[in-house]
Design a protein around this motif. Sequence first.
Motif, PDB file in Angstrom:
ATOM      1  N   UNK A 243     -25.628 -18.967  -0.504  1.00  0.00           N
ATOM      2  CA  UNK A 243     -24.176 -18.852  -0.564  1.00  0.00           C
ATOM      3  C   UNK A 243     -23.619 -20.203  -0.147  1.00  0.00           C
ATOM      4  N   UNK A 244     -22.643 -20.733  -0.887  1.00  0.00           N
ATOM      5  CA  UNK A 244     -22.136 -22.052  -0.554  1.00  0.00           C
ATOM      6  C   UNK A 244     -20.684 -22.217  -0.977  1.00  0.00           C
ATOM      7  N   UNK A 271     -17.600 -18.665   5.674  1.00  0.00           N
ATOM      8  CA  UNK A 271     -17.752 -17.413   6.428  1.00  0.00           C
ATOM      9  C   UNK A 271     -17.196 -16.219   5.668  1.00  0.00           C
ATOM     10  N   UNK A 272     -16.108 -16.426   4.920  1.00  0.00           N
ATOM     11  CA  UNK A 272     -15.519 -15.302   4.181  1.00  0.00           C
ATOM     12  C   UNK A 272     -16.427 -14.807   3.068  1.00  0.00           C
ATOM     13  N   UNK A 273     -17.398 -15.625   2.648  1.00  0.00           N
ATOM     14  CA  UNK A 273     -18.299 -15.237   1.557  1.00  0.00           C
ATOM     15  C   UNK A 273     -19.592 -14.603   2.049  1.00  0.00           C
ATOM     16  N   UNK A 279     -25.515 -12.182   6.853  1.00  0.00           N
ATOM     17  CA  UNK A 279     -25.561 -13.018   8.059  1.00  0.00           C
ATOM     18  C   UNK A 279     -26.859 -12.811   8.829  1.00  0.00           C
ATOM     19  N   UNK A 280     -27.432 -11.613   8.727  1.00  0.00           N
ATOM     20  CA  UNK A 280     -28.678 -11.313   9.430  1.00  0.00           C
ATOM     21  C   UNK A 280     -29.897 -11.891   8.717  1.00  0.00           C
ATOM     22  N   UNK A 281     -29.697 -12.391   7.496  1.00  0.00           N
ATOM     23  CA  UNK A 281     -30.815 -12.890   6.696  1.00  0.00           C
ATOM     24  C   UNK A 281     -30.765 -14.404   6.484  1.00  0.00           C
ATOM     25  N   UNK A 302     -33.762 -25.411   8.909  1.00  0.00           N
ATOM     26  CA  UNK A 302     -33.923 -24.007   9.280  1.00  0.00           C
ATOM     27  C   UNK A 302     -32.939 -23.626  10.383  1.00  0.00           C
ATOM     28  N   UNK A 303     -32.388 -22.444  10.271  1.00  0.00           N
ATOM     29  CA  UNK A 303     -31.478 -21.909  11.288  1.00  0.00           C
ATOM     30  C   UNK A 303     -31.333 -20.413  11.073  1.00  0.00           C
ATOM     31  N   UNK A 304     -31.043 -19.680  12.118  1.00  0.00           N
ATOM     32  CA  UNK A 304     -30.944 -18.229  11.987  1.00  0.00           C
ATOM     33  C   UNK A 304     -29.500 -17.753  11.878  1.00  0.00           C
ATOM     34  N   UNK A 305     -28.542 -18.676  11.962  1.00  0.00           N
ATOM     35  CA  UNK A 305     -27.147 -18.284  11.836  1.00  0.00           C
ATOM     36  C   UNK A 305     -26.316 -19.474  11.372  1.00  0.00           C
ATOM     37  N   UNK A 306     -25.160 -19.161  10.778  1.00  0.00           N
ATOM     38  CA  UNK A 306     -24.224 -20.211  10.397  1.00  0.00           C
ATOM     39  C   UNK A 306     -23.367 -20.548  11.601  1.00  0.00           C
TER      40      UNK A 306
END
Length: 347
Positions: A243-244, A271-273, A279-281, A302-306
């Motif tokens: 998603x971008x 964030x709205x997309x 978000x969990x993935x 690599x990161x687990x959250x935006x």
Amino acid sequence: MVQKIIHIDLDYFYAQVEERDNPKLKGQPVAVGGSENRGVLATCNYIARDYGLHSAMPTKLAKEKCPHLIVLPTNMQKYKAASTIIRQIFYKITPIVEPLSLDEAYLDVTDVNLHQNSATLIAKEIKHQIFTETQLTASAGIAPNKLLAKIASDLNKPNGLYTIRPKEIDTFIHHLPVSKLFGVGHATKKKLSSLNIEYCHQLQKLSLSTLQAHFGKFGNSLYYYCRGMDKRVVNPSRMRKSISVEQTFSSDLNSLEACQTALGKLYPKLLTRISNAQALCISSLVLKITDNKFNKYTLTRQAHEASLEYFSLLLPMIITRTAHPIRLLGIGVQLSEKENKQLSLKL
């Protein structure tokens, strides 16, 4: 059992919708995209393509090549409305539909009884229904697998239809350019060219171990693709992989501070997309820039959250890759198929 796969691809979708809604555009070169000053083309009709225009071309350059080009702004609400109708047509035929975008999808019609299970006639029926309900044309490819169906749909555009039957695969694939194979982009094509490989019959001469040595895991796919073989199934529950959001600026960004300010405005749009489930993935953060010389750069970590903080930390790393001002900035996330709470940002 031999699979029967249909690939449907709407012809120059955005521009065709605009032509449909404004008949005065018919017979003229039409594109959809950004303004002449800073934008790029999202798509264009075939009249415009005769001038050498294509998607992602800077609008300014497109106007130089075709001075009488009509460039229209994107209207996603209108395109999504047409796409919704088209997908409803797909699901009337089969529940096994894998949408790829607003204007493209795979359908598995292996067990569909319509037209005595003739995949070619089913594809003609789909094209007819699309035109009847939306006044839009689509091209269709019919084959025993996804790889060949997608290649086939591109052969007789616009408003085309092409069928590859099982007994025709060997002949069809023999002189097919390797650039047509799924996953073969610029870098892979260049590497294959260095090996004096341009067509599939040349690629078939390389052993599996040789392809793996040159291309790693993708070498395994190349071995089968160049023989017209593809084990991928049509996946109705296919999850988005990324998603971008991005923005082309009216004036070039000349400093890190200016880029950070732009990042702060882009981040809420991203964030709205992203849904709660998506978000969990999240598995990675992605930044991309284009400088005013049209050099493109991408950075993935690599990161687990935006997080705006994470993006801000990464921004200097990609900005320093160019000495030129920035005309486009994009940020996004890559998604894994399962929830991943273990990864932290790795700089």
